[in-house]
Design an enzyme around this catalytic site. Structure first.
Site, mmCIF file in Angstrom:
data_model
loop_
_atom_site.group_PDB
_atom_site.id
_atom_site.type_symbol
_atom_site.label_atom_id
_atom_site.label_comp_id
_atom_site.label_asym_id
_atom_site.label_seq_id
_atom_site.Cartn_x
_atom_site.Cartn_y
_atom_site.Cartn_z
ATOM 1 N N ARG A 68 42.416 61.310 66.529
ATOM 2 C CA ARG A 68 43.787 61.716 66.849
ATOM 3 C C ARG A 68 43.776 62.513 68.150
ATOM 4 O O ARG A 68 42.767 63.126 68.494
ATOM 5 C CB ARG A 68 44.366 62.584 65.724
ATOM 6 C CG ARG A 68 44.645 61.808 64.446
ATOM 7 C CD ARG A 68 45.897 60.940 64.573
ATOM 8 N NE ARG A 68 46.193 60.215 63.358
ATOM 9 C CZ ARG A 68 45.981 58.914 63.166
ATOM 10 N NH1 ARG A 68 45.464 58.166 64.119
ATOM 11 N NH2 ARG A 68 46.313 58.340 62.025
ATOM 12 N N HIS A 72 47.170 53.855 71.790
ATOM 13 C CA HIS A 72 47.042 53.992 70.323
ATOM 14 C C HIS A 72 47.098 52.616 69.644
ATOM 15 O O HIS A 72 47.924 52.381 68.769
ATOM 16 C CB HIS A 72 48.131 54.912 69.748
ATOM 17 C CG HIS A 72 47.755 55.495 68.415
ATOM 18 N ND1 HIS A 72 48.186 56.734 67.998
ATOM 19 C CD2 HIS A 72 46.989 55.007 67.397
ATOM 20 C CE1 HIS A 72 47.704 56.988 66.791
ATOM 21 N NE2 HIS A 72 46.969 55.949 66.398
HETATM 22 P P1 NDP Z 1 37.642 58.737 55.990
HETATM 23 O O1 NDP Z 1 38.384 59.800 55.235
HETATM 24 O O2 NDP Z 1 37.137 57.568 55.236
HETATM 25 O O3 NDP Z 1 36.362 59.410 56.715
HETATM 26 C C1 NDP Z 1 36.434 60.632 57.361
HETATM 27 C C2 NDP Z 1 35.029 61.053 57.798
HETATM 28 O O4 NDP Z 1 35.141 62.259 58.559
HETATM 29 C C3 NDP Z 1 34.098 61.347 56.623
HETATM 30 O O5 NDP Z 1 32.802 60.918 56.907
HETATM 31 C C4 NDP Z 1 34.140 62.871 56.549
HETATM 32 O O6 NDP Z 1 32.982 63.464 55.989
HETATM 33 C C5 NDP Z 1 34.248 63.225 58.012
HETATM 34 N N1 NDP Z 1 34.795 64.569 58.173
HETATM 35 C C6 NDP Z 1 35.994 65.060 57.784
HETATM 36 N N2 NDP Z 1 36.110 66.349 58.093
HETATM 37 C C7 NDP Z 1 34.941 66.700 58.689
HETATM 38 C C8 NDP Z 1 34.439 67.911 59.218
HETATM 39 N N3 NDP Z 1 35.147 69.036 59.200
HETATM 40 N N4 NDP Z 1 33.192 67.901 59.759
HETATM 41 C C9 NDP Z 1 32.446 66.772 59.768
HETATM 42 N N5 NDP Z 1 32.865 65.588 59.274
HETATM 43 C C10 NDP Z 1 34.096 65.560 58.745
HETATM 44 O O7 NDP Z 1 38.584 58.304 57.175
HETATM 45 P P2 NDP Z 1 38.690 56.861 57.902
HETATM 46 O O8 NDP Z 1 37.333 56.455 58.347
HETATM 47 O O9 NDP Z 1 39.466 55.911 57.072
HETATM 48 O O10 NDP Z 1 39.631 57.232 59.157
HETATM 49 C C11 NDP Z 1 39.231 58.227 60.091
HETATM 50 C C12 NDP Z 1 40.355 58.546 61.058
HETATM 51 O O11 NDP Z 1 40.493 57.506 62.008
HETATM 52 C C13 NDP Z 1 41.764 58.646 60.464
HETATM 53 O O12 NDP Z 1 41.966 59.876 59.806
HETATM 54 C C14 NDP Z 1 42.620 58.511 61.708
HETATM 55 O O13 NDP Z 1 42.836 59.768 62.281
HETATM 56 C C15 NDP Z 1 41.766 57.657 62.644
HETATM 57 N N6 NDP Z 1 42.380 56.335 62.857
HETATM 58 C C16 NDP Z 1 42.783 55.973 64.115
HETATM 59 C C17 NDP Z 1 43.364 54.751 64.351
HETATM 60 C C18 NDP Z 1 43.726 54.307 65.730
HETATM 61 O O14 NDP Z 1 44.362 53.242 65.890
HETATM 62 N N7 NDP Z 1 43.331 55.014 66.768
HETATM 63 C C19 NDP Z 1 43.622 53.806 63.267
HETATM 64 C C20 NDP Z 1 43.124 54.235 61.991
HETATM 65 C C21 NDP Z 1 42.544 55.476 61.803
HETATM 66 P P3 NDP Z 1 32.525 63.162 54.471
HETATM 67 O O15 NDP Z 1 31.965 61.744 54.497
HETATM 68 O O16 NDP Z 1 31.480 64.169 54.216
HETATM 69 O O17 NDP Z 1 33.752 63.291 53.612
#
Ligand code: NDP
Length: 336
Positions: free
Chosen positions: A251, A299
């Site tokens: 984001r 985006h």
């Molecule tokens: P998930 O919830 O499946 O994965 C999130 C990952 O981030 C997990 O591995 C999590 O760790 C890690 N994480 C979260 N908080 C922290 C932190 N504080 N420190 C370290 N690691 C952290 O999300 P998705 O993969 O489905 O999506 C990720 C993001 O991609 C979405 O939230 C969105 O913002 C973005 N996105 C962008 C798009 C675009 O077109 N540009 C389209 C779709 C999504 P853990 O495994 O330990 O829980």
């Protein structure tokens, strides 16, 4: 064996579904929802607002959201009927969840087509810079047959911050092409799925510096939470190898934009591929447009088919009706 929900729950449809957004027209979703929920009333725009104004919204059981107006969502949650808040995206950062009662599930989209789109975009972004495709585009415009240095993928280290659904998909593809891939998540990863055997996995604040020190390209695929806002700041950029390539497909608020300009000026960051921005659309006078080292995309890294969104809404609603937990409900305490 999991208990089967009662038959009436399996066929349950919401009486009314509201589509809430202050930033986009949501009517592109209507054909998919009409097909999925032929018995439900679909409400948006002026018709929805008129019902809210008249207090006639008690049969709205599902709110489908992209940047929903806080007042509309608060009004729907105050008046008992709402059973599900469905984000149309992988993230829920666009929803003000503070206003929601803990009992109302907030669901996000987890979808293989979204995953494939993200994998393709991230693979392209990595290859585009690592194989100097940007320079070839410039050479071709000048009709120049000119070779740039070729570095084998095995000599290039890609780090993925956010090793969730989308991050793991990207990691698999990059590993399959021979890149050195490392990932960073909040919690330790044990027993990663097939295809990720070669991944170097890091987690938590304690392993962050070590992770960053080996990222020739850093891809941000974190969810936006209180903890990850401003993740891509100058201090982080200075922990990357000199000249690193930054790819932000998370984001816009993950990136401290002024810090990127400083890191580029210092030569600490060599290039950036940015798909998300604090202000979207990116204003025409924004400095990012002017720097050839920054590649801006609007985006578009990936999209979800509206039919998938409607199907997941139906699945979630039926599970909730059957007294089961929605499958992709977000942990509001964690923020993702
Ligand atoms: P998930 O919830 O499946 O994965 C999130 C990952 O981030 C997990 O591995 C999590 O760790 C890690 N994480 C979260 N908080 C922290 C932190 N504080 N420190 C370290 N690691 C952290 O999300 P998705 O993969 O489905 O999506 C990720 C993001 O991609 C979405 O939230 C969105 O913002 C973005 N996105 C962008 C798009 C675009 O077109 N540009 C389209 C779709 C999504 P853990 O495994 O330990 O829980």
């Amino acid at each position: 064996m999991t208990a089967m929900p009662p038959t009436d729950a399996l066929s349950a449809v919401p009486r009314s579904i509201a589509f809430l957004s202050k930033s986009i027209a949501m009517d592109f979703l209507l054909p998919a929802y009409q097909a999925q929920f032929p018995g439900s009333r679909l409400l948006l725009g002026a018709e929805l607002q008129a019902l809210l104004d008249a207090g006639q919204h008690s049969d709205i059981e599902v709110a489908v959201c992209w940047h929903p107006p806080a007042a509309q969502l608060a009004q729907l949650t105050r008046d008992a009927g709402l059973q599900l808040v469905q984000s149309i995206a992988a993230g829920i950062d666009h929803i003000d969840t503070q206003a929601l009662p803990a009992s109302t599930p907030v669901c996000r989209i987890v979808d293989s087509t979204m995953g494939y789109g993200m994998t393709a975009f991230v693979s392209w972004a990595v290859i585009h810079r690592q194989r100097h495709m940007d320079r070839y585009v410039a050479h071709a415009a000048q009709r120049q047959w000119r070779e740039e240095p070729i570095v084998a993928p095995s000599q290039h280290r890609v780090g993925i911050a956010g090793l969730g659904t989308l991050g793991q998909g990207c990691a698999k593809a990059l590993l399959a092409m021979g890149y050195q891939v490392r990932g960073w998540s909040r919690s330790a990863k044990q027993g990663l799925p097939a295809g990720l055997e070669g991944l170097q996995s890091f987690h938590g604040q304690a392993q962050k510096a070590e992770f960053l020190s080996g990222c020739d390209t850093l891809v941000c695929l974190l969810p936006l939470t209180d903890e990850t806002q401003g993740f891509l700041d100058l201090a982080l950029m200075r922990q990357l190898p000199r000249g690193a390539h930054l790819v932000n497909v998370g984001r816009g608020a993950h990136l401290v934009e002024a810090d990127l300009l400083t890191a580029l000026a210092e030569g600490q960051i060599g290039a950036a591929t940015l798909d998300t921005f604090s202000t979207e659309p990116l204003p025409a006078d924004h400095p990012f447009w002017q720097d050839p080292r920054i590649l801006v995309t609007p985006h578009i890294a990936t999209r979800t088919d509206p039919r998938v969104i409607a199907r997941q809404t139906a699945h979630n609603f039926r599970r909730i009706r059957a007294g089961q937990a929605a499958e992709v409900a977000v942990d509001l305490g964690r923020g993702y």
